[in-house]
Scaffold this motif. Structure first.
Motif, PDB file in Angstrom:
ATOM      1  N   GLY A   7      25.675  68.492  36.701  1.00 45.70           N
ATOM      2  CA  GLY A   7      26.216  67.180  36.174  1.00 45.70           C
ATOM      3  C   GLY A   7      27.564  67.380  35.345  1.00 45.70           C
ATOM      4  N   VAL A   8      28.399  66.646  35.638  1.00 46.04           N
ATOM      5  CA  VAL A   8      29.751  66.703  34.952  1.00 46.04           C
ATOM      6  C   VAL A   8      29.973  65.311  34.570  1.00 46.04           C
ATOM      7  N   GLY A   9      30.063  65.281  33.222  1.00 50.88           N
ATOM      8  CA  GLY A   9      30.469  63.769  32.546  1.00 50.88           C
ATOM      9  C   GLY A   9      29.276  62.840  32.867  1.00 50.88           C
ATOM     10  N   THR A  17      26.859  65.417  19.343  1.00 52.08           N
ATOM     11  CA  THR A  17      28.097  66.309  19.058  1.00 52.08           C
ATOM     12  C   THR A  17      29.505  65.425  18.627  1.00 52.08           C
ATOM     13  N   GLY A  18      29.344  64.117  19.341  1.00 57.91           N
ATOM     14  CA  GLY A  18      30.455  63.295  19.277  1.00 57.91           C
ATOM     15  C   GLY A  18      31.749  63.593  20.291  1.00 57.91           C
ATOM     16  N   LEU A  19      31.198  64.591  21.029  1.00 58.64           N
ATOM     17  CA  LEU A  19      32.207  64.913  22.017  1.00 58.64           C
ATOM     18  C   LEU A  19      32.271  63.885  23.348  1.00 58.64           C
ATOM     19  N   PRO A  20      33.396  63.638  23.939  1.00 53.28           N
ATOM     20  CA  PRO A  20      33.189  62.792  25.066  1.00 53.28           C
ATOM     21  C   PRO A  20      32.346  63.286  26.272  1.00 53.28           C
ATOM     22  N   ALA A  21      31.594  62.490  26.912  1.00 53.10           N
ATOM     23  CA  ALA A  21      30.612  62.889  28.048  1.00 53.10           C
ATOM     24  C   ALA A  21      31.313  63.559  29.043  1.00 53.10           C
TER      25      ALA A  21
END
Lengths: 62, 62, 62, 62, 62, 62
Positions: free
Chosen positions: D51-53, F31-35
């Motif tokens: 899975g990526v994004g 985490t607040g990190l972008p997907a």
């Protein structure tokens, strides 16, 4: 039996708890296995220890 | 060539030695490979970093 | 909670059983944790997928 | 002792050999350890398993 | 997507940077994937936590 | 950068997709990190390759 491991930069105690609760819920709902069988392990290497696109994460965060 | 990794909460030096000796013995006897080819790696995340059944291990130990 | 993973070339069903029994026994005795809390995961990449000293294991076995 | 593991979609035999040679060379040069102590393990899950994004890699490749 | 993980005894900041650059270059050249998709994770357990041939690495270094 | 790996017995394509979506959502929110920075890897060893409490999972499922 499912074992979920995450590699991420250091987190707060609260974030760890939320990851454990959230991952266990997703895994249990998707696999149909009881939450009691699900293990989560959190690894927290420092940003120096992560590379993305050939550069150290610590150098990308400035 | 066999590589054995264990995720466990922090151990004493003596316990690490016993795990390395014991795992290597079992792996060598079962696979028939010489002990010299067997690697053991011990990861010791704190109890906060383990989830069992959706709860942090550190919260289950009180 | 301890999770033990082994990377090894393909094994027989009997060998897998022996590794699971043996690793669990060692981990339980050394850590003092009940066997019921111990998970073993066996990965069996082919010899082509192992490198030792820069060479493929499959090429060293001939 | 260094153990290098790569997770990547299926490769050819030649690519595996090149990864093993290349990773071992880099690790030996950087750590100063002899190549003979360095292990490489290649895992080849299918694109469905990555899975990526938030999306499956297999669905991103069309 | 490729994720490369190395288990090695503690390194300097410079060594980590060299491993990240070197592994990313090898993986990109061999797989043909852009460097931007390649992740490197460095784990640095102490020598006590490594077993080679049934003995602790820390005891072999004296 | 977070990399999430799950060890589980074989799944359907739909289940894999749900795990990837669900884990990515949880990790991004916590985490607040972008997907887009989050990688998921699914390992599907057979039940023979899992040990729980010293017994093979495949033998516990009958």
């Amino acid at each position: 039996m499912p074992v979920i491991t995450i590699e991420t930069t250091p987190l707060t105690g609260e974030q760890k708890e939320q990851l454990i609760t959230g991952f266990t819920k997703v895994a249990s709902e998707v696999t149909g296995l009881p939450a009691s069988t699900i293990i989560v392990v959190i690894h927290e290497p420092p940003a120096d220890n992560f590379g993305v696109g050939g550069a150290q994460l610590s150098k990308m965060q400035h």
